[in-house]
Scaffold this motif. Structure first.
Motif, mmCIF file in Angstrom:
data_model
loop_
_atom_site.group_PDB
_atom_site.id
_atom_site.type_symbol
_atom_site.label_atom_id
_atom_site.label_comp_id
_atom_site.label_asym_id
_atom_site.label_seq_id
_atom_site.Cartn_x
_atom_site.Cartn_y
_atom_site.Cartn_z
ATOM 1 N N ASP A 170 0.836 -1.210 0.000
ATOM 2 C CA ASP A 170 0.000 0.000 0.000
ATOM 3 C C ASP A 170 0.866 1.254 0.000
ATOM 4 O O ASP A 170 0.594 2.229 -0.716
ATOM 5 C CB ASP A 170 -0.915 0.017 1.230
ATOM 6 C CG ASP A 170 -1.981 -1.066 1.202
ATOM 7 O OD1 ASP A 170 -2.222 -1.639 0.118
ATOM 8 O OD2 ASP A 170 -2.559 -1.343 2.270
ATOM 9 N N HIS A 171 1.899 1.243 0.821
ATOM 10 C CA HIS A 171 2.791 2.398 0.918
ATOM 11 C C HIS A 171 3.493 2.665 -0.409
ATOM 12 O O HIS A 171 3.571 3.823 -0.870
ATOM 13 C CB HIS A 171 3.825 2.163 2.018
ATOM 14 C CG HIS A 171 4.937 3.162 2.029
ATOM 15 N ND1 HIS A 171 4.783 4.437 2.525
ATOM 16 C CD2 HIS A 171 6.218 3.081 1.567
ATOM 17 C CE1 HIS A 171 5.918 5.109 2.388
ATOM 18 N NE2 HIS A 171 6.802 4.302 1.803
ATOM 19 N N LEU A 172 3.991 1.620 -1.048
ATOM 20 C CA LEU A 172 4.727 1.784 -2.296
ATOM 21 C C LEU A 172 3.809 2.244 -3.429
ATOM 22 O O LEU A 172 4.188 3.094 -4.246
ATOM 23 C CB LEU A 172 5.426 0.476 -2.668
ATOM 24 C CG LEU A 172 6.559 0.040 -1.722
ATOM 25 C CD1 LEU A 172 7.036 -1.368 -2.052
ATOM 26 C CD2 LEU A 172 7.732 1.025 -1.783
ATOM 27 N N VAL A 173 2.602 1.698 -3.475
ATOM 28 C CA VAL A 173 1.646 2.119 -4.507
ATOM 29 C C VAL A 173 1.240 3.574 -4.279
ATOM 30 O O VAL A 173 1.139 4.361 -5.237
ATOM 31 C CB VAL A 173 0.417 1.191 -4.514
ATOM 32 C CG1 VAL A 173 -0.674 1.740 -5.437
ATOM 33 C CG2 VAL A 173 0.812 -0.214 -4.964
ATOM 34 N N ALA A 174 1.032 3.936 -3.022
ATOM 35 C CA ALA A 174 0.679 5.326 -2.716
ATOM 36 C C ALA A 174 1.802 6.281 -3.104
ATOM 37 O O ALA A 174 1.556 7.464 -3.411
ATOM 38 C CB ALA A 174 0.370 5.471 -1.230
ATOM 39 N N ALA A 175 3.037 5.773 -3.121
ATOM 40 C CA ALA A 175 4.185 6.584 -3.533
ATOM 41 C C ALA A 175 4.352 6.613 -5.054
ATOM 42 O O ALA A 175 5.328 7.171 -5.563
ATOM 43 C CB ALA A 175 5.460 6.045 -2.882
ATOM 44 N N GLY A 176 3.394 6.009 -5.781
ATOM 45 C CA GLY A 176 3.402 6.068 -7.238
ATOM 46 C C GLY A 176 4.119 4.932 -7.921
ATOM 47 O O GLY A 176 4.353 4.988 -9.142
#
Length: 339
Positions: A170-176
């Motif tokens: 989730d964190h990595l996807v939120a970072a684009g």
């Protein structure tokens, strides 16, 4: 040569009763601070060491807790052991540690501790030899399996590695990040590692992203596993823009390889680790990582053992100590216009 220093010798020199000396070492909370300090000073001067075996025979209860861990190579286990040590000391217990890096070695450690009639045991994980599990059930010794979160032999304390994996995706996807590679461990490894890959693949599918950019490394490779993993992921043909690693050691190896390739982190590649080892906050760029709350886990494990060995009911057989996603520079792009 002088004879052995006894509890009565210390009591006479400190001007207190033998019971006060006994309580100073067994139940320090029962003794006033000034008195406790004087007894400890006298004991140190005389070279007195409490006879735990004699106390066990007299009271019928051991004041020693056995702990088995698979390694002392990383700081997560260091924090875990410190948590156990502090909780044991607060409860007036002694902690004895054994390292067992295989199930066979763990079995030997369990037999040794049971032979010593310890008050309880803490183990790492819930994968044991059948004979070990059977022995623990038959003896009824209080046992806490740490770093797991369900289905315990007796009691368990830990967190969900699967939930932590999903949180990092989730964190990595939120970072684009769109092309996220996963690094795990090959071979016969603990469940806290094997449950991560299915969680990763599931979460990636939920985002509609490629779930199969995965490489299983050799656990023995250490830092070297990072460069091998990045090579393998790049050969899969996708333009990898993030990597989730099984430990901060492997993640640091990926950072080293990025330096050799001239890749900027996180601009070209975001790198996430696991464990929040000391290296995570000292390396450049600092590593984003999963923090397993290892100290709290160790502290809770001993609290549960002490409660059970003291005849108290443990309200929850499984205690979730949670985890955190610690965001640092290895996944965090600076705002536009900021150096």
């Amino acid at each position: 040569m002088a004879g052995p220093v006894t509890m009565h010798s210390v009591a006479k020199a400190a001007g207190v009763s033998p019971m006060t000396v006994s309580n100073t070492f067994k139940y320090p909370e029962r003794v006033q601070e000034e008195t406790r300090r004087r007894v400890c000073e006298v004991a140190a001067e005389l070279g007195y060491i409490p006879n735990h075996a004699a106390g066990n025979l007299a009271s019928g209860q051991s004041r020693v807790i056995g702990a088995v861990i698979p390694s002392i190579k990383n700081s997560s286990f260091y924090k875990y052991v410190r948590g156990m040590q502090d909780a044991a000391a607060q409860g007036g217990y002694e902690l004895v540690l054994q390292i067992a890096d295989t199930k066979r070695h763990e079995m030997a450690a369990i037999r040794t501790f049971i032979g010593l009639r310890v008050a309880g045991l803490t183990l790492v994980g819930n994968e044991h030899e059948d004979q070990a599990a059977d022995l623990l059930r038959k003896t009824g010794v209080p046992v806490v399996e740490a770093w797991v979160h369900g289905d315990p032999l007796d009691m368990a304390v830990g967190y969900s590695s699967a939930a932590a994996t999903r949180a990092m995706v989730d964190h990595l996807v939120a970072a684009g990040r769109q092309h996220i590679g996963f690094v795990g461990y090959a071979g016969d490894v603990a469940g806290r590692y094997t449950e991560r890959l299915p969680a990763f693949e599931q979460r990636m599918r939920e985002y509609g992203l490629e779930p199969h950019l995965c490489h299983l490394a050799d656990e023995a490779d250490g830092f070297g596993a990072g460069s091998k993993a990045l090579d393998a992921l790049c050969r899969m043909g996708a333009s990898i823009d993030a990597v989730l690693c099984p430990t901060d050691i492997v993640a640091a190896g990926v950072l080293f390889e990025c330096g050799r390739r001239g890749w900027k982190v996180p601009e070209r590649l975001a790198v996430a680790g696991w464990g929040d080892y000391e290296i995570a906050s000292e390396i450049s760029p600092q590593l984003t990582t999963i923090q397993p709350n290892a100290y709290e886990m160790g502290h809770s494990a001993i609290e549960m053992v002490i409660a059970r060995s003291s005849g108290l009911s443990v309200q929850m057989r499984t205690r979730d100590t949670g985890f955190g996603v610690v965001e640092r520079a290895s996944t965090r792009l600076a705002p536009i216009g900021v150096d």
